[in-house]
Design an enzyme around this catalytic site. Sequence first.
Site, PDB file in Angstrom:
ATOM      1  N   ASP A  29     -60.064 -60.364  42.277  1.00 13.64           N
ATOM      2  CA  ASP A  29     -59.019 -59.763  41.440  1.00 13.64           C
ATOM      3  C   ASP A  29     -59.590 -58.531  40.735  1.00 13.64           C
ATOM      4  OD1 ASP A  29     -56.206 -61.031  40.019  1.00 13.64           O
ATOM      5  OD2 ASP A  29     -57.219 -59.376  39.000  1.00 13.64           O
ATOM      6  N   ILE A  30     -58.788 -57.480  40.688  1.00 15.99           N
ATOM      7  CA  ILE A  30     -59.240 -56.220  40.088  1.00 15.99           C
ATOM      8  C   ILE A  30     -59.424 -56.353  38.569  1.00 15.99           C
ATOM      9  CG2 ILE A  30     -56.978 -55.164  39.593  1.00 15.99           C
ATOM     10  CD1 ILE A  30     -57.991 -52.637  40.988  1.00 15.99           C
ATOM     11  N   GLU A  88     -46.356 -60.320  38.867  1.00 17.11           N
ATOM     12  CA  GLU A  88     -46.715 -58.892  38.948  1.00 17.11           C
ATOM     13  C   GLU A  88     -46.607 -58.361  40.377  1.00 17.11           C
ATOM     14  OE1 GLU A  88     -50.583 -58.065  37.220  1.00 17.11           O
ATOM     15  OE2 GLU A  88     -50.761 -56.265  38.450  1.00 17.11           O
ATOM     16  N   HIS A  93     -49.660 -65.321  46.280  1.00 18.68           N
ATOM     17  CA  HIS A  93     -51.114 -65.391  46.123  1.00 18.68           C
ATOM     18  C   HIS A  93     -51.487 -66.553  45.220  1.00 18.68           C
ATOM     19  CE1 HIS A  93     -49.421 -62.569  43.184  1.00 18.68           C
ATOM     20  NE2 HIS A  93     -50.324 -63.020  42.324  1.00 18.68           N
ATOM     21  N   HIS A  95     -54.424 -67.755  42.633  1.00 16.48           N
ATOM     22  CA  HIS A  95     -55.581 -67.350  41.828  1.00 16.48           C
ATOM     23  C   HIS A  95     -56.595 -68.503  41.865  1.00 16.48           C
ATOM     24  CE1 HIS A  95     -53.531 -64.031  39.458  1.00 16.48           C
ATOM     25  NE2 HIS A  95     -52.465 -64.718  39.828  1.00 16.48           N
TER      26      HIS A  95
HETATM   27  P1  5GP Z   1     -49.491 -62.232  39.324  1.00 17.35           P
HETATM   28  O1  5GP Z   1     -48.572 -61.516  40.288  1.00 17.35           O
HETATM   29  O2  5GP Z   1     -49.942 -63.569  39.819  1.00 17.35           O
HETATM   30  O3  5GP Z   1     -48.872 -62.315  37.953  1.00 17.35           O
HETATM   31  O4  5GP Z   1     -50.797 -61.341  39.136  1.00 17.35           O
HETATM   32  C1  5GP Z   1     -51.236 -60.436  40.111  1.00 17.35           C
HETATM   33  C2  5GP Z   1     -52.746 -60.326  40.079  1.00 17.35           C
HETATM   34  O5  5GP Z   1     -53.120 -59.341  41.036  1.00 17.35           O
HETATM   35  C3  5GP Z   1     -53.334 -59.892  38.726  1.00 17.35           C
HETATM   36  O6  5GP Z   1     -54.340 -60.815  38.351  1.00 17.35           O
HETATM   37  C4  5GP Z   1     -53.888 -58.495  39.000  1.00 17.35           C
HETATM   38  O7  5GP Z   1     -55.065 -58.216  38.272  1.00 17.35           O
HETATM   39  C5  5GP Z   1     -54.140 -58.521  40.501  1.00 17.35           C
HETATM   40  N1  5GP Z   1     -53.995 -57.214  41.129  1.00 17.35           N
HETATM   41  C6  5GP Z   1     -52.950 -56.369  40.995  1.00 17.35           C
HETATM   42  N2  5GP Z   1     -53.133 -55.261  41.732  1.00 17.35           N
HETATM   43  C7  5GP Z   1     -54.338 -55.403  42.351  1.00 17.35           C
HETATM   44  C8  5GP Z   1     -55.086 -54.579  43.260  1.00 17.35           C
HETATM   45  O8  5GP Z   1     -54.687 -53.489  43.646  1.00 17.35           O
HETATM   46  N3  5GP Z   1     -56.277 -55.068  43.679  1.00 17.35           N
HETATM   47  C9  5GP Z   1     -56.756 -56.281  43.286  1.00 17.35           C
HETATM   48  N4  5GP Z   1     -57.948 -56.659  43.753  1.00 17.35           N
HETATM   49  N5  5GP Z   1     -56.068 -57.087  42.440  1.00 17.35           N
HETATM   50  C10 5GP Z   1     -54.878 -56.654  41.975  1.00 17.35           C
END
Ligand code: 5GP
Length: 131
Positions: A29-30, A88, A93, A95
Site C-alpha cells: 500500500d502506498i 477509495e 482488494h 488489506h
Molecule cells: P480502500 O479503497 O480500501 O478504502 O483503500 C484503498 C487503499 O489503496 C488505501 O489504503 C490507499 O493507500 C491505497 N492506494 C490508493 N492508491 C494507490 C496507489 O496508486 N498505489 C498503491 N500502492 N496503493 C494505493
Amino acid sequence: MASIFSKIVAGEIPCHKVAEDEEFFAFLDINPVSAGHTLVIPKTEIDYIFDIDDSVLGRMMAFAKRVAQAQEKVIPCKRVGLAVMGLEVPHAHIHLIPIQKESDMYFGGEKMQVSQEELADLAMRLRAAFK
Ligand code: 5GP
C-alpha cells in the site's frame, strides 16, 4: 476506464510488487497504516469484493493466505490482520496488515512515512519469502 489498480497490474503505474499469479496480484500500500501493509487484488477488475464469484473468491483468499505467510516470516508481528473496505478505489482488494496490537489496524489516523527505498527493500524480502 481502467482502475488505478488495473493500471498497476498492467505496469502503467509503478508499485512495489509482493506476489503475483495468473489471477491475483499483491503490492505494498502506498500509504501504509503499519509496516508491510499489502493489498491483494484480482487481476480482473471488479469493484465490490462480494460480487466476486465464489470459486474465485476462495482462490483469492488462498492467495492472500500465502502473502500473509510471507509477511509473518519477514515482519515481526503477532498476526496478520485482514480488512476490506473499498471506499477509495473501486477495484476489489484485501488489506493485509501485520499487527502487534489492535490499534495497528487503525485506518483513520496518521499514515506511516516510509521512503521508496525502504518499501523497495521490504517488497524484495516479501517476494523472496512468498511460496
Ligand atoms: P480502500 O479503497 O480500501 O478504502 O483503500 C484503498 C487503499 O489503496 C488505501 O489504503 C490507499 O493507500 C491505497 N492506494 C490508493 N492508491 C494507490 C496507489 O496508486 N498505489 C498503491 N500502492 N496503493 C494505493
